[in-house]
Design an enzyme around this catalytic site. Structure first.
Site, PDB file in Angstrom:
ATOM      1  N   SER A  15      -8.976 -14.009  -0.228  1.00 54.95           N
ATOM      2  CA  SER A  15      -7.517 -13.951  -0.351  1.00 54.95           C
ATOM      3  C   SER A  15      -6.907 -13.118   0.771  1.00 54.95           C
ATOM      4  O   SER A  15      -5.713 -12.898   0.813  1.00 54.95           O
ATOM      5  CB  SER A  15      -7.139 -13.323  -1.693  1.00 54.95           C
ATOM      6  OG  SER A  15      -7.637 -11.998  -1.744  1.00 54.95           O
ATOM      7  N   TYR A  49       0.207 -12.280  -7.185  1.00 53.84           N
ATOM      8  CA  TYR A  49      -0.307 -10.990  -7.661  1.00 53.84           C
ATOM      9  C   TYR A  49      -0.421  -9.906  -6.602  1.00 53.84           C
ATOM     10  O   TYR A  49      -0.646  -8.744  -6.931  1.00 53.84           O
ATOM     11  CB  TYR A  49      -1.627 -11.182  -8.413  1.00 53.84           C
ATOM     12  CG  TYR A  49      -2.841 -11.466  -7.549  1.00 53.84           C
ATOM     13  CD1 TYR A  49      -3.061 -12.724  -7.034  1.00 53.84           C
ATOM     14  CD2 TYR A  49      -3.759 -10.454  -7.259  1.00 53.84           C
ATOM     15  CE1 TYR A  49      -4.165 -12.981  -6.251  1.00 53.84           C
ATOM     16  CE2 TYR A  49      -4.874 -10.709  -6.476  1.00 53.84           C
ATOM     17  CZ  TYR A  49      -5.067 -11.978  -5.978  1.00 53.84           C
ATOM     18  OH  TYR A  49      -6.156 -12.232  -5.204  1.00 53.84           O
ATOM     19  N   LYS A  50      -0.256 -10.251  -5.338  1.00 52.07           N
ATOM     20  CA  LYS A  50      -0.247  -9.205  -4.306  1.00 52.07           C
ATOM     21  C   LYS A  50       0.424  -9.721  -3.031  1.00 52.07           C
ATOM     22  O   LYS A  50       0.789 -10.895  -2.950  1.00 52.07           O
ATOM     23  CB  LYS A  50      -1.662  -8.715  -4.023  1.00 52.07           C
ATOM     24  CG  LYS A  50      -2.583  -9.768  -3.408  1.00 52.07           C
ATOM     25  CD  LYS A  50      -3.940  -9.132  -3.111  1.00 52.07           C
ATOM     26  CE  LYS A  50      -4.803 -10.109  -2.350  1.00 52.07           C
ATOM     27  NZ  LYS A  50      -6.110  -9.607  -2.020  1.00 52.07           N
ATOM     28  N   TYR A  81     -10.640 -18.534 -10.970  1.00 52.33           N
ATOM     29  CA  TYR A  81     -11.628 -19.360 -10.250  1.00 52.33           C
ATOM     30  C   TYR A  81     -12.008 -20.655 -10.991  1.00 52.33           C
ATOM     31  O   TYR A  81     -12.655 -21.535 -10.421  1.00 52.33           O
ATOM     32  CB  TYR A  81     -12.953 -18.597 -10.096  1.00 52.33           C
ATOM     33  CG  TYR A  81     -13.010 -17.460  -9.111  1.00 52.33           C
ATOM     34  CD1 TYR A  81     -12.030 -16.488  -9.040  1.00 52.33           C
ATOM     35  CD2 TYR A  81     -14.115 -17.331  -8.267  1.00 52.33           C
ATOM     36  CE1 TYR A  81     -12.141 -15.430  -8.148  1.00 52.33           C
ATOM     37  CE2 TYR A  81     -14.233 -16.278  -7.377  1.00 52.33           C
ATOM     38  CZ  TYR A  81     -13.242 -15.333  -7.329  1.00 52.33           C
ATOM     39  OH  TYR A  81     -13.354 -14.293  -6.452  1.00 52.33           O
ATOM     40  N   HIS A  95     -18.982 -11.733  -4.178  1.00 52.55           N
ATOM     41  CA  HIS A  95     -17.775 -10.896  -4.097  1.00 52.55           C
ATOM     42  C   HIS A  95     -18.131  -9.544  -3.524  1.00 52.55           C
ATOM     43  O   HIS A  95     -19.275  -9.111  -3.604  1.00 52.55           O
ATOM     44  CB  HIS A  95     -17.179 -10.722  -5.508  1.00 52.55           C
ATOM     45  CG  HIS A  95     -15.716 -10.386  -5.489  1.00 52.55           C
ATOM     46  ND1 HIS A  95     -15.252  -9.103  -5.291  1.00 52.55           N
ATOM     47  CD2 HIS A  95     -14.617 -11.168  -5.638  1.00 52.55           C
ATOM     48  CE1 HIS A  95     -13.915  -9.119  -5.316  1.00 52.55           C
ATOM     49  NE2 HIS A  95     -13.501 -10.352  -5.523  1.00 52.55           N
ATOM     50  N   GLN A 105      -7.980  -7.520 -11.822  1.00 50.10           N
ATOM     51  CA  GLN A 105      -9.109  -8.282 -11.310  1.00 50.10           C
ATOM     52  C   GLN A 105     -10.299  -8.282 -12.275  1.00 50.10           C
ATOM     53  O   GLN A 105     -11.155  -9.159 -12.202  1.00 50.10           O
ATOM     54  CB  GLN A 105      -9.562  -7.694  -9.968  1.00 50.10           C
ATOM     55  CG  GLN A 105      -8.603  -7.968  -8.836  1.00 50.10           C
ATOM     56  CD  GLN A 105      -8.802  -9.369  -8.298  1.00 50.10           C
ATOM     57  OE1 GLN A 105      -8.387 -10.338  -8.931  1.00 50.10           O
ATOM     58  NE2 GLN A 105      -9.431  -9.489  -7.157  1.00 50.10           N
ATOM     59  N   THR A 129     -18.503  -2.996   4.724  1.00 47.49           N
ATOM     60  CA  THR A 129     -17.907  -1.877   5.471  1.00 47.49           C
ATOM     61  C   THR A 129     -16.645  -1.369   4.779  1.00 47.49           C
ATOM     62  O   THR A 129     -15.921  -2.146   4.167  1.00 47.49           O
ATOM     63  CB  THR A 129     -17.493  -2.385   6.877  1.00 47.49           C
ATOM     64  OG1 THR A 129     -18.623  -2.974   7.456  1.00 47.49           O
ATOM     65  CG2 THR A 129     -16.980  -1.265   7.745  1.00 47.49           C
ATOM     66  N   ASP A 204      29.166   6.337   6.203  1.00 42.87           N
ATOM     67  CA  ASP A 204      28.606   5.056   6.659  1.00 42.87           C
ATOM     68  C   ASP A 204      29.607   4.396   7.612  1.00 42.87           C
ATOM     69  O   ASP A 204      30.166   3.340   7.322  1.00 42.87           O
ATOM     70  CB  ASP A 204      28.337   4.178   5.424  1.00 42.87           C
ATOM     71  CG  ASP A 204      27.680   2.852   5.779  1.00 42.87           C
ATOM     72  OD1 ASP A 204      27.163   2.721   6.903  1.00 42.87           O
ATOM     73  OD2 ASP A 204      27.702   1.943   4.927  1.00 42.87           O
TER      74      ASP A 204
HETATM   75  C1  SPV Z   1      24.012  -0.781   3.254  1.00 46.43           C
HETATM   76  O1  SPV Z   1      23.159  -0.556   2.377  1.00 46.43           O
HETATM   77  O2  SPV Z   1      24.249  -0.001   4.161  1.00 46.43           O
HETATM   78  C2  SPV Z   1      24.797  -2.029   3.191  1.00 46.43           C
HETATM   79  C3  SPV Z   1      24.992  -2.705   1.922  1.00 46.43           C
HETATM   80  O3  SPV Z   1      25.284  -2.422   4.210  1.00 46.43           O
HETATM   81  S1  SPV Z   1      26.502  -2.159   1.286  1.00 46.43           S
HETATM   82  O4  SPV Z   1      26.397  -0.732   1.076  1.00 46.43           O
HETATM   83  O5  SPV Z   1      26.716  -2.870   0.062  1.00 46.43           O
HETATM   84  O6  SPV Z   1      27.547  -2.454   2.263  1.00 46.43           O
HETATM   85 MG    MG Z   2      25.330  -1.048   5.769  1.00 46.09          MG
END
Ligand code: SPV
Ligand code: MG
Length: 430
Positions: A15, A49-50, A81, A95, A105, A129, A204
């Protein structure tokens, strides 16, 4: 090999990436027991699963078929399997030792033993290894970058969570949870402008410059292997954008999200969007085209983020933009919303699905947080980004601790609510 052994089949389910030292050792050791049949697990079966391996099914198949000592390669379409074993009735199943005695598993192993017993088959478990050597694969930026496309192709929904520094990214990297017998995990890391800025106690609004954002990415890259989606705000100027794209590509980032806003940058979740304007369709399309032409590979996905709902422009505007953005180079469309319910994005998805310019959809359920992933899948969303929840969980936790120490003039009272140093150190060192 003796004449007698020549007709025995030796079944090895794989896998992971075929060309790891431990797999080659396994094949070499098994070849003494019979003809080797590789049960190559499909990407879909693995993704259930992963994390899917770096190479896709066809790439892995090509390698496996051309390996010395491999007699045949068959597809194994499930973690279980049974189907292939009953069909092939191998004398041996092989295995790696110690790698499937615990967790989910364990049941698979017990089942294999039970089935092959019916024809006196045997389970052979070989020491190989240290798998750390296999991790070498994970360090390659090109392979990390390519993971997102593969996840989108093989999973019903691809799940990203915000990381605001390396430690939070490490949680996303390592957390695995057994939910109803399925090992659940996050598929990748969202590098949010909001979270990255807030961690630096900045708004932001691009006060944190691009270079600093890239440095945050570097920190996260150092300790993780999962794919990363980078929030690039509006992508910057046309002069800067090609350099940003090349830089992200070189680092192994899987996707860049660019939003169609200009003017004073405001976080989209603020109700006051005064000063924030939406870009013209033409300008933003040119930007998408520029981004898509600047990349060297198609693995760095260009995500166009539509802000029509954020700016109250409505469904028709969002749809018109989605089609145009798709035409001009967007690989995915992120339809953003700050509504309390997913109704508007679901309506959008329903209409966009019918468009000849349809592209897979991304959503950010921050305000409509009661929406279950199953509902997102049902409405055609392919990627879900939980954009800020780790940041929002550390802030109140830190506040409670600071208040407790101030109030009690000692830290003992908070001890049982905070993690031990050992727990954090062991997460880092593991
Ligand atoms: C951020 O996580 O900075 C995004 C998503 O741009 S939002 O805050 O919804 O604008
Ligand atoms: Mg953003």
């Amino acid at each position: 090999m003796s004449e007698n052994k020549k007709k025995h089949l030796c079944y090895i389910a794989l896998s992971d990436n075929i060309l790891s030292k431990s797999n080659i050792e396994l094949i070499k050791k098994s070849s003494k027991y019979g003809k080797i049949v590789i049960g190559l697990m499909s990407d879909k079966a693995i993704s259930e699963y992963k994390t899917a391996p770096l190479l896709n099914f066809n790439q892995r198949k090509l390698i496996a078929e051309n390996l010395k000592n491999v007699y045949k390669v068959v597809e194994q379409t499930s973690r279980d399997y049974t189907e292939n074993l009953i069909k092939l009735k191998p004398k041996y199943v092989v295995h790696k030792k110690n790698s499937w005695h615990k967790g989910l598993q364990k049941r698979t192993r017990e089942n294999v033993i039970k089935i092959i017993k019916k024809w006196s088959g045997k389970l052979l478990e070989f020491t190989t290894t240290d798998e750390k050597e296999d991790k070498f694969f994970e360090l390659n930026p090109a392979l990390r970058r390519n993971k997102l496309i593969r996840l989108i192709r093989s999973k019903k929904i691809v799940r990203f969570l915000e990381a605001h520094n390396s430690l939070s990214a490490l949680i996303i990297e390592k957390l695995k949870l057994n939910v109803k017998n399925i090992s659940e995990e996050f598929d990748g890391i969202w590098c949010s402008s909001l979270a990255d800025s807030a961690t630096r106690a900045k708004p932001d609004n691009q006060s944190v410059d691009l270079n600093t954002r890239i440095n945050s990415l570097n920190d996260i890259l150092e300790t993780t292997s999962k794919p990363i989606i980078f929030d690039a705000d509006n992508g910057g100027t046309d002069e800067q954008l090609p350099y940003t794209i090349k830089n992200l590509e070189r680092m192994g980032i899987s996707a860049i999200v660019m939003e169609d806003k200009i003017g004073v940058k405001k976080n989209s979740l603020f109700s006051d969007q005064a000063g924030a304007k939406q870009d013209s369709v033409k300008n933003f399309c040119n930007k998408l085209k520029l981004a898509s032409l600047s990349r060297i590979t198609n693995d760095l996905l260009i995500v166009a983020r539509i802000e029509s709902f954020i700016l109250n422009k409505g469904l028709a505007d969002a749809l018109k933009r989605a089609e145009a953005y798709s035409k001009f180079g967007a690989d995915l469309i992120l339809i953003h919303s700050k509504a309390k319910t997913p109704n508007e994005i679901f309506k959008f998805a329903q209409k966009f699905k019918k468009s000849k310019y349809y592209k897979p959809l991304v959503c950010v359920p921050s305000t409509y947080s009661n929406t279950h992933e199953d509902d997102l899948i049902k409405h055609g969303f392919k990627v879900v980004i939980y954009a800020n929840q780790l940041l929002r969980s550390v802030y109140p936790a830190m506040l409670i601790t600071a208040k407790s120490i101030l109030k009690n003039k000692k830290s003992k009272n908070i001890e049982n609510k905070i993690s031990s140093i050992k727990e954090i150190i062991s997460l880092i060192e593991k």
